[in-house]
Scaffold this active site. Structure first.
Site, PDB file in Angstrom:
ATOM      1  N   GLU A 119       0.856  -1.190   0.000  1.00  0.00           N
ATOM      2  CA  GLU A 119       0.000   0.000   0.000  1.00  0.00           C
ATOM      3  C   GLU A 119       0.888   1.236   0.000  1.00  0.00           C
ATOM      4  O   GLU A 119       2.117   1.126   0.053  1.00  0.00           O
ATOM      5  CB  GLU A 119      -0.936  -0.006   1.214  1.00  0.00           C
ATOM      6  CG  GLU A 119      -1.981  -1.119   1.115  1.00  0.00           C
ATOM      7  CD  GLU A 119      -2.959  -1.116   2.257  1.00  0.00           C
ATOM      8  OE1 GLU A 119      -3.394  -0.035   2.664  1.00  0.00           O
ATOM      9  OE2 GLU A 119      -3.286  -2.207   2.745  1.00  0.00           O
ATOM     10  N   HIS A 233      -8.541   9.482   5.089  1.00  0.00           N
ATOM     11  CA  HIS A 233      -8.161   8.584   4.001  1.00  0.00           C
ATOM     12  C   HIS A 233      -8.434   9.298   2.689  1.00  0.00           C
ATOM     13  O   HIS A 233      -9.493   9.894   2.510  1.00  0.00           O
ATOM     14  CB  HIS A 233      -8.972   7.284   4.087  1.00  0.00           C
ATOM     15  CG  HIS A 233      -8.382   6.168   3.297  1.00  0.00           C
ATOM     16  ND1 HIS A 233      -8.393   6.153   1.921  1.00  0.00           N
ATOM     17  CD2 HIS A 233      -7.744   5.036   3.674  1.00  0.00           C
ATOM     18  CE1 HIS A 233      -7.785   5.051   1.498  1.00  0.00           C
ATOM     19  NE2 HIS A 233      -7.379   4.362   2.546  1.00  0.00           N
ATOM     20  N   ARG A 277      -0.202   9.125   3.142  1.00  0.00           N
ATOM     21  CA  ARG A 277      -1.651   9.327   3.080  1.00  0.00           C
ATOM     22  C   ARG A 277      -2.064  10.797   3.269  1.00  0.00           C
ATOM     23  O   ARG A 277      -2.970  11.283   2.598  1.00  0.00           O
ATOM     24  CB  ARG A 277      -2.249   8.484   4.195  1.00  0.00           C
ATOM     25  CG  ARG A 277      -3.680   8.216   4.050  1.00  0.00           C
ATOM     26  CD  ARG A 277      -4.114   7.213   5.081  1.00  0.00           C
ATOM     27  NE  ARG A 277      -4.005   5.858   4.607  1.00  0.00           N
ATOM     28  CZ  ARG A 277      -4.339   4.798   5.325  1.00  0.00           C
ATOM     29  NH1 ARG A 277      -4.780   4.943   6.546  1.00  0.00           N
ATOM     30  NH2 ARG A 277      -4.248   3.593   4.822  1.00  0.00           N
ATOM     31  N   HIS A 333     -10.706   8.824   8.901  1.00  0.00           N
ATOM     32  CA  HIS A 333     -10.398   7.387   8.853  1.00  0.00           C
ATOM     33  C   HIS A 333      -9.820   6.856  10.167  1.00  0.00           C
ATOM     34  O   HIS A 333     -10.194   5.777  10.613  1.00  0.00           O
ATOM     35  CB  HIS A 333      -9.395   7.161   7.719  1.00  0.00           C
ATOM     36  CG  HIS A 333      -9.040   5.737   7.473  1.00  0.00           C
ATOM     37  ND1 HIS A 333      -9.981   4.774   7.163  1.00  0.00           N
ATOM     38  CD2 HIS A 333      -7.841   5.095   7.471  1.00  0.00           C
ATOM     39  CE1 HIS A 333      -9.377   3.604   6.986  1.00  0.00           C
ATOM     40  NE2 HIS A 333      -8.082   3.770   7.192  1.00  0.00           N
ATOM     41  N   ARG A 368      -0.202   7.930  10.143  1.00  0.00           N
ATOM     42  CA  ARG A 368      -0.044   6.475  10.210  1.00  0.00           C
ATOM     43  C   ARG A 368       0.219   5.859   8.835  1.00  0.00           C
ATOM     44  O   ARG A 368      -0.418   6.225   7.847  1.00  0.00           O
ATOM     45  CB  ARG A 368      -1.320   5.851  10.801  1.00  0.00           C
ATOM     46  CG  ARG A 368      -1.279   4.351  10.889  1.00  0.00           C
ATOM     47  CD  ARG A 368      -2.499   3.814  11.595  1.00  0.00           C
ATOM     48  NE  ARG A 368      -3.709   4.021  10.840  1.00  0.00           N
ATOM     49  CZ  ARG A 368      -4.145   3.209   9.883  1.00  0.00           C
ATOM     50  NH1 ARG A 368      -3.467   2.135   9.548  1.00  0.00           N
ATOM     51  NH2 ARG A 368      -5.270   3.475   9.256  1.00  0.00           N
TER      52      ARG A 368
HETATM   53  C1  SIN Z   1      -6.936   0.809   3.252  1.00  0.00           C
HETATM   54  O1  SIN Z   1      -7.258  -0.333   2.949  1.00  0.00           O
HETATM   55  O2  SIN Z   1      -6.673   1.687   2.457  1.00  0.00           O
HETATM   56  C2  SIN Z   1      -6.881   1.177   4.695  1.00  0.00           C
HETATM   57  C3  SIN Z   1      -5.765   0.493   5.336  1.00  0.00           C
HETATM   58  C4  SIN Z   1      -5.408   1.212   6.586  1.00  0.00           C
HETATM   59  O3  SIN Z   1      -5.981   2.232   6.913  1.00  0.00           O
HETATM   60  O4  SIN Z   1      -4.466   0.756   7.241  1.00  0.00           O
END
Ligand code: SIN
Length: 502
Positions: A119, A233, A277, A333, A368
């Site tokens: 990610e 998010h 993020r 988020h 985070r």
């Molecule tokens: C996501 O799946 O984008 C969220 C994962 C997270 O917030 O750790």
């Protein structure tokens, strides 16, 4: 008046049923404690864990590299010692609980190896997942497992209203099981109450994420920290009733485009679509303001959207979203701060622990890294549960807070209307960007609101009133933290319209 004659006793009392609460209960029971787990939830999907999509990070044998990514994503603000605790315990915790105890069937490649994904801001493929509905696939077996454990009782639809404290020590909670509250005394109390999504109009959390643990702990005098770092998010569905479009999609090749069809993230950060993020969230908001819309283009995915991400694809279909371009906007988020705890989840109050999103371990700093929240909940839940057990210490029955249930003519829709006002204040003044004057105005509104709510909580024990009290206390703490921090870092981005132009 709270009835302490009809009280209950537990060695360890856990409040909350996400991954952190479940892990704490499991580990305390493994140490021989009788554990009572109270949860407001009536179904697993009332806990944020059940909504977690992307996955749970491991180190894949390289703790140093995960540590570097966490520190970088946090803009250097994460506590390196706390991050060491996380990365050094990550793989063992996943192995022990998720693989050996719960036998979670994480996705595998055709060759039978784990299908690790990546990610944003991760430098390696190291995230275990079950399509992009990982939280559901972890939490439901976890709760089923706890239900079969003879030293654990999980009691649903039960809220903790107040902590019971005496001379700086926490002795349990008053729950809403009786109309004037029921005292539950415990050797140790572990808060695992989750986040604060219900303080904002748009959130990826369940509706009852009202910051309960943070408010109860702060009201009892526990230290809190980093509350200004509210993470948004970048890619939630932009329409009503937002849902998450996991960062795993960008990790696997999906890209952001503005209304003109242009990819824009490289203009904002060298890591482009996989930037931290907070950077992506602000860029998405800027492009939405400047061009009218931002979409997540899933046609560029390396794998088939429908088959690799069936749960997200189904939600899109249910919402009538057609084609490969899904309109997105930032959405509250995760709270990076919370109740200040040490490496074992101990708070500043004796016999009170906090784990999961309500706790501030220092792992996240100001921002985070994706897929570290389930991991942090698991690691700290296990550590706190084990540390909390002291079988020599009997729970003590002390005087419990005096809760009343008179009838002061509570106006109909009082809680709903105040909650709308609170959310609007948080959306407007404590969102992605904070202007110090607006934060001061928000604090004044929130103080008034809390006063109005307090007038009723003194005489009624209704759960929605206590949730509103908790939301307003937590909102005020966030506003205070934001007003005390003039520096833009990570999720806390300060704009000052009155500042002189350079
Ligand atoms: C996501 O799946 O984008 C969220 C994962 C997270 O917030 O750790």
């Amino acid at each position: 008046m709270t009835d302490t004659t009809d009280h209950e006793l537990a060695d360890v009392l856990v409040i909350g049923s996400g991954i952190a609460g479940c892990a704490a209960a499991l580990s305390a029971a493994r140490e021989g404690a009788e554990v009572l787990l109270l949860t407001k939830a009536e179904r697993p999907d009332d806990a944020s864990t059940d909504w977690a999509q992307g996955g749970i990070s491991t180190t894949r044998g390289d703790p140093k590299s995960l540590k570097e990514d966490i520190l970088t994503a946090s803009d250097g603000t994460a506590d390196p010692d706390a991050v060491d605790v996380l990365v050094e315990n990550a793989d063992d915790a996943v192995e022990d609980v998720l693989l050996e105890t719960l036998e979670i069937g994480f996705d595998e490649t055709d060759g039978g190896q784990f299908d690790y994904t990546r990610e944003a801001a991760h430098s390696a493929y190291r995230i275990l997942h079950v399509d992009a509905a990982t939280g559901t696939h972890i939490l439901r077996p976890f709760l089923r497992y706890l239900d079969t454990h003879d030293r654990i009782e999980v009691r649903q639809d039960t809220a903790a209203l107040e902590l019971i404290t005496h001379e700086g020590r926490v002795h349990g909670v008053v729950s809403d099981e009786e109309s004037t509250g029921k005292a539950i005394f415990a050797g140790t109390t572990i808060l695992a109450t989750g986040g604060i999504g219900a303080l904002y109009t748009r959130s990826t959390n369940p509706d009852d994420a009202t910051g309960d643990g943070i408010a109860m702990a702060a009201l009892a005098g526990a230290e809190v920290a980093d509350l200004e770092y509210v993470q948004f998010h970048p890619t939630a569905y932009a329409g009503d009733d937002p849902f998450l479009l996991s960062e795993a999609l960008r990790g696997e090749g999906a890209v952001l485009r503005n209304r003109d069809g242009e990819r824009f993230m490289n203009d904002y950060h060298p890591q482009g679509d996989l930037a931290p993020r907070d950077v992506v969230a602000r860029a998405v908001e800027t492009e939405r303001e400047e061009t009218g819309e931002v979409v997540l283009d899933v046609s560029t995915l390396e794998r088939e959207f429908e088959t690799e991400y069936p749960a997200i694809a189904e939600t899109c279909r249910d919402r009538g979203i057609e084609g490969d371009e899904i309109p997105v906007a930032p959405c509250e988020h995760f709270l990076c701060g919370g109740i200040d705890v040490d490496e074992n989840g101990r708070t500043s109050l004796d016999r009170l622990y906090a784990v999961g999103e309500c706790a501030r371990t220092g792992v996240h700093g100001a921002n985070r890294l994706a897929s570290t929240s389930l991991l942090e909940g698991l690691v700290w839940g296990l550590r706190a549960g084990a540390d909390a057990v002291d079988l020599e210490a009997e729970p003590e029955t002390v005087e419990a807070p005096d809760l009343r249930n008179g009838d002061p003519d509570l106006p109909e829709r009082f809680a709903t209307e105040k909650s709308i006002r609170l959310k609007r204040t948080m959306d407007e003044h404590l969102g992605l960007e904070r202007d110090p004057d607006d934060v001061a105005r928000a604090s004044a509104v929130l103080r008034r609101l809390k006063g109005e709510v307090d007038a009723y909580t003194r005489t009624r024990t209704a759960r929605d009133l206590y949730e509103l009290r908790n939301a307003s206390v937590t909102a005020l703490l966030i506003a205070r933290a934001a007003s005390e921090n003039a520096e833009s870092t990570g999720c806390h981005y300060v704009v000052d319209d009155d500042a002189p132009l350079a």
